[in-house]
Write a protein that holds these residues in place. Structure first.
Motif, PDB file in Angstrom:
ATOM      1  N   ILE A  17       2.926  -5.819  -1.187  1.00 46.60           N
ATOM      2  CA  ILE A  17       3.444  -4.455  -1.354  1.00 46.60           C
ATOM      3  C   ILE A  17       3.885  -4.246  -2.800  1.00 46.60           C
ATOM      4  O   ILE A  17       3.621  -3.211  -3.406  1.00 46.60           O
ATOM      5  CB  ILE A  17       4.618  -4.194  -0.392  1.00 46.60           C
ATOM      6  CG1 ILE A  17       4.166  -4.331   1.068  1.00 46.60           C
ATOM      7  CG2 ILE A  17       5.194  -2.801  -0.620  1.00 46.60           C
ATOM      8  CD1 ILE A  17       5.300  -4.262   2.073  1.00 46.60           C
ATOM      9  N   ALA A  18       4.554  -5.266  -3.357  1.00 39.31           N
ATOM     10  CA  ALA A  18       5.030  -5.182  -4.739  1.00 39.31           C
ATOM     11  C   ALA A  18       3.863  -4.963  -5.699  1.00 39.31           C
ATOM     12  O   ALA A  18       3.949  -4.154  -6.630  1.00 39.31           O
ATOM     13  CB  ALA A  18       5.795  -6.450  -5.106  1.00 39.31           C
ATOM     14  N   ARG A  19       2.782  -5.674  -5.463  1.00 37.50           N
ATOM     15  CA  ARG A  19       1.608  -5.529  -6.336  1.00 37.50           C
ATOM     16  C   ARG A  19       1.000  -4.128  -6.200  1.00 37.50           C
ATOM     17  O   ARG A  19       0.593  -3.515  -7.195  1.00 37.50           O
ATOM     18  CB  ARG A  19       0.566  -6.591  -5.983  1.00 37.50           C
ATOM     19  CG  ARG A  19      -0.728  -6.485  -6.772  1.00 37.50           C
ATOM     20  CD  ARG A  19      -1.640  -7.666  -6.483  1.00 37.50           C
ATOM     21  NE  ARG A  19      -1.875  -7.838  -5.055  1.00 37.50           N
ATOM     22  CZ  ARG A  19      -2.762  -7.120  -4.356  1.00 37.50           C
ATOM     23  NH1 ARG A  19      -3.483  -6.191  -4.960  1.00 37.50           N
ATOM     24  NH2 ARG A  19      -2.931  -7.347  -3.067  1.00 37.50           N
ATOM     25  N   LEU A  20       0.978  -3.613  -4.986  1.00 36.93           N
ATOM     26  CA  LEU A  20       0.361  -2.311  -4.742  1.00 36.93           C
ATOM     27  C   LEU A  20       1.170  -1.161  -5.335  1.00 36.93           C
ATOM     28  O   LEU A  20       0.613  -0.141  -5.754  1.00 36.93           O
ATOM     29  CB  LEU A  20       0.174  -2.096  -3.235  1.00 36.93           C
ATOM     30  CG  LEU A  20      -0.879  -2.982  -2.558  1.00 36.93           C
ATOM     31  CD1 LEU A  20      -0.802  -2.855  -1.051  1.00 36.93           C
ATOM     32  CD2 LEU A  20      -2.280  -2.622  -3.052  1.00 36.93           C
ATOM     33  N   VAL A  21       2.498  -1.301  -5.361  1.00 36.97           N
ATOM     34  CA  VAL A  21       3.343  -0.223  -5.901  1.00 36.97           C
ATOM     35  C   VAL A  21       3.755  -0.468  -7.345  1.00 36.97           C
ATOM     36  O   VAL A  21       4.401   0.377  -7.963  1.00 36.97           O
ATOM     37  CB  VAL A  21       4.601   0.000  -5.034  1.00 36.97           C
ATOM     38  CG1 VAL A  21       4.224   0.343  -3.611  1.00 36.97           C
ATOM     39  CG2 VAL A  21       5.530  -1.217  -5.074  1.00 36.97           C
ATOM     40  N   GLY A  22       3.386  -1.642  -7.890  1.00 37.44           N
ATOM     41  CA  GLY A  22       3.701  -1.942  -9.279  1.00 37.44           C
ATOM     42  C   GLY A  22       5.159  -2.239  -9.535  1.00 37.44           C
ATOM     43  O   GLY A  22       5.707  -1.911 -10.593  1.00 37.44           O
ATOM     44  N   LYS A  23       5.831  -2.862  -8.564  1.00 35.63           N
ATOM     45  CA  LYS A  23       7.238  -3.219  -8.699  1.00 35.63           C
ATOM     46  C   LYS A  23       7.415  -4.703  -8.408  1.00 35.63           C
ATOM     47  O   LYS A  23       6.499  -5.380  -7.930  1.00 35.63           O
ATOM     48  CB  LYS A  23       8.108  -2.401  -7.736  1.00 35.63           C
ATOM     49  CG  LYS A  23       8.066  -0.895  -7.967  1.00 35.63           C
ATOM     50  CD  LYS A  23       8.748  -0.510  -9.265  1.00 35.63           C
ATOM     51  CE  LYS A  23       8.750   0.993  -9.463  1.00 35.63           C
ATOM     52  NZ  LYS A  23       9.437   1.389 -10.705  1.00 35.63           N
ATOM     53  N   SER A  24       8.626  -5.214  -8.671  1.00 33.49           N
ATOM     54  CA  SER A  24       8.906  -6.610  -8.362  1.00 33.49           C
ATOM     55  C   SER A  24       9.104  -6.791  -6.864  1.00 33.49           C
ATOM     56  O   SER A  24       9.421  -5.835  -6.138  1.00 33.49           O
ATOM     57  CB  SER A  24      10.159  -7.088  -9.109  1.00 33.49           C
ATOM     58  OG  SER A  24      11.315  -6.458  -8.579  1.00 33.49           O
ATOM     59  N   ARG A  25       8.935  -8.027  -6.404  1.00 28.87           N
ATOM     60  CA  ARG A  25       9.127  -8.322  -4.984  1.00 28.87           C
ATOM     61  C   ARG A  25      10.561  -8.028  -4.563  1.00 28.87           C
ATOM     62  O   ARG A  25      10.808  -7.506  -3.469  1.00 28.87           O
ATOM     63  CB  ARG A  25       8.785  -9.793  -4.712  1.00 28.87           C
ATOM     64  CG  ARG A  25       8.889 -10.193  -3.248  1.00 28.87           C
ATOM     65  CD  ARG A  25       8.418 -11.625  -3.033  1.00 28.87           C
ATOM     66  NE  ARG A  25       8.514 -12.007  -1.643  1.00 28.87           N
ATOM     67  CZ  ARG A  25       9.606 -12.500  -1.068  1.00 28.87           C
ATOM     68  NH1 ARG A  25      10.706 -12.665  -1.806  1.00 28.87           N
ATOM     69  NH2 ARG A  25       9.619 -12.827   0.218  1.00 28.87           N
ATOM     70  N   ARG A  26      11.513  -8.346  -5.436  1.00 28.85           N
ATOM     71  CA  ARG A  26      12.915  -8.099  -5.112  1.00 28.85           C
ATOM     72  C   ARG A  26      13.188  -6.606  -4.947  1.00 28.85           C
ATOM     73  O   ARG A  26      13.936  -6.197  -4.046  1.00 28.85           O
ATOM     74  CB  ARG A  26      13.800  -8.677  -6.216  1.00 28.85           C
ATOM     75  CG  ARG A  26      15.286  -8.616  -5.927  1.00 28.85           C
ATOM     76  CD  ARG A  26      16.050  -9.378  -6.983  1.00 28.85           C
ATOM     77  NE  ARG A  26      17.460  -9.440  -6.657  1.00 28.85           N
ATOM     78  CZ  ARG A  26      18.356 -10.107  -7.360  1.00 28.85           C
ATOM     79  NH1 ARG A  26      17.977 -10.799  -8.410  1.00 28.85           N
ATOM     80  NH2 ARG A  26      19.634 -10.111  -7.012  1.00 28.85           N
ATOM     81  N   THR A  27      12.578  -5.778  -5.804  1.00 33.54           N
ATOM     82  CA  THR A  27      12.741  -4.334  -5.690  1.00 33.54           C
ATOM     83  C   THR A  27      12.160  -3.818  -4.379  1.00 33.54           C
ATOM     84  O   THR A  27      12.746  -2.955  -3.719  1.00 33.54           O
ATOM     85  CB  THR A  27      12.063  -3.632  -6.877  1.00 33.54           C
ATOM     86  OG1 THR A  27      12.704  -4.031  -8.087  1.00 33.54           O
ATOM     87  CG2 THR A  27      12.152  -2.111  -6.748  1.00 33.54           C
ATOM     88  N   VAL A  28      11.014  -4.361  -3.986  1.00 32.96           N
ATOM     89  CA  VAL A  28      10.390  -3.950  -2.728  1.00 32.96           C
ATOM     90  C   VAL A  28      11.243  -4.362  -1.532  1.00 32.96           C
ATOM     91  O   VAL A  28      11.404  -3.600  -0.571  1.00 32.96           O
ATOM     92  CB  VAL A  28       8.971  -4.553  -2.614  1.00 32.96           C
ATOM     93  CG1 VAL A  28       8.425  -4.408  -1.194  1.00 32.96           C
ATOM     94  CG2 VAL A  28       8.043  -3.878  -3.599  1.00 32.96           C
ATOM     95  N   ILE A  29      11.817  -5.558  -1.580  1.00 31.11           N
ATOM     96  CA  ILE A  29      12.693  -6.008  -0.495  1.00 31.11           C
ATOM     97  C   ILE A  29      13.870  -5.051  -0.350  1.00 31.11           C
ATOM     98  O   ILE A  29      14.246  -4.651   0.765  1.00 31.11           O
ATOM     99  CB  ILE A  29      13.189  -7.447  -0.755  1.00 31.11           C
ATOM    100  CG1 ILE A  29      12.028  -8.437  -0.600  1.00 31.11           C
ATOM    101  CG2 ILE A  29      14.325  -7.809   0.192  1.00 31.11           C
ATOM    102  CD1 ILE A  29      12.373  -9.850  -0.995  1.00 31.11           C
ATOM    103  N   ARG A  30      14.458  -4.660  -1.489  1.00 30.54           N
ATOM    104  CA  ARG A  30      15.591  -3.741  -1.453  1.00 30.54           C
ATOM    105  C   ARG A  30      15.169  -2.387  -0.900  1.00 30.54           C
ATOM    106  O   ARG A  30      15.891  -1.773  -0.110  1.00 30.54           O
ATOM    107  CB  ARG A  30      16.163  -3.597  -2.862  1.00 30.54           C
ATOM    108  CG  ARG A  30      17.493  -2.861  -2.923  1.00 30.54           C
ATOM    109  CD  ARG A  30      18.052  -2.872  -4.331  1.00 30.54           C
ATOM    110  NE  ARG A  30      18.317  -4.236  -4.749  1.00 30.54           N
ATOM    111  CZ  ARG A  30      18.270  -4.679  -5.995  1.00 30.54           C
ATOM    112  NH1 ARG A  30      17.942  -3.855  -6.973  1.00 30.54           N
ATOM    113  NH2 ARG A  30      18.529  -5.927  -6.287  1.00 30.54           N
ATOM    114  N   ALA A  31      13.981  -1.910  -1.289  1.00 33.15           N
ATOM    115  CA  ALA A  31      13.486  -0.627  -0.787  1.00 33.15           C
ATOM    116  C   ALA A  31      13.248  -0.688   0.722  1.00 33.15           C
ATOM    117  O   ALA A  31      13.620   0.233   1.459  1.00 33.15           O
ATOM    118  CB  ALA A  31      12.199  -0.236  -1.515  1.00 33.15           C
TER     119      ALA A  31
END
Length: 237
Positions: A50-64
């Protein structure tokens, strides 16, 4: 849960209308919807994907994802091996039906679903500018979805008391992401009925976060002292 892609898309659109989501949270929700068409509403995407698909870090995606779950938009499940070390094998993320219809006010929705939203935006008074200016913007943004004006002040007080009980010298602004992670974990525990007193639990969580920060800082200080001593030794040779 969803009988068609059209129902899923309608639910996603309703969630976007009914909740104040960040750009990252919207991007994550869109990716989950896009990759949950085979089993409608269910996605097995890894957080790193998901992080790669949205261009964010894994930690940011976990928080989202954690915030989307706190708002009742998704549910997250860990799938583990049946035997052996019981290690996690995959994630299952399920998009939830939109509990709030366009005709329903947010105040009405909040009264029906307090646990999922903690507090509704409609019942919030505008947060005082003084509080917004006095704490890190990242922390303010993390607190705002869960607390009304009065309870946000209370939560901030809990944070600073918890920090001071461990180490007053640690600055919240230097470790905002760590304290936000603690906030998220406390909210999810409360939402799932594992905690009765949210503020009491927040105090203990933030104490633990502060203690971990202090421990890492002490380790770093020890390493710096060692290298300084070694440098002095080489200089004397």
């Amino acid at each position: 849960m969803f009988k068609s892609i059209e129902e899923l898309n309608a639910a996603v659109a309703a969630h976007k209308r009914n909740h104040k989501l960040s750009k990252t949270e919207i991007a994550v929700l869109d990716v989950l919807a896009r990759y949950s068409c085979k089993n409608i509403g269910k996605s097995w995407l890894a957080k790193s994907t998901i992080a790669r698909l949205v261009g964010k870090s894994r930690r940011t995606v976990i928080r989202a994802c954690n915030r989307l779950e706190a708002l009742g938009i998704i549910r997250q499940y860990e799938r583990r091996r049946e035997t052996g070390d019981r290690r996690q094998t995959s994630n299952l993320i399920v998009i939830q039906s939109a509990a709030v219809t366009p005709a329903m006010s947010r105040q009405e929705a909040g009264s029906r679903n307090y646990k999922n939203k903690i507090n509704t935006y409609a019942t919030e008074a505008p947060t005082h500018g003084a509080l917004k200016r006095s704490i890190p913007a990242e922390l303010f943004s993390a607190l705002k979805p869960y607390f009304n004006d009065r309870d946000m002040y209370k939560a901030i007080g809990v944070l600073y008391r918890a920090k001071a009980s461990i180490d007053r010298s640690i600055l919240v602004e230097n470790h905002a992401s760590d304290f936000i992670d603690g906030l998220q974990s406390a909210v999810f525990a409360y939402k799932r009925g594992k905690v009765r007193n949210l503020f009491g639990y927040l105090f203990r969580v933030w104490q633990s976060v502060t203690a971990e920060i202090a421990r890492k800082r002490a380790q770093m200080a020890g390493r710096c002292t060692y290298f300084a001593y070694f440098a002095d030794y080489l200089a004397a040779e």
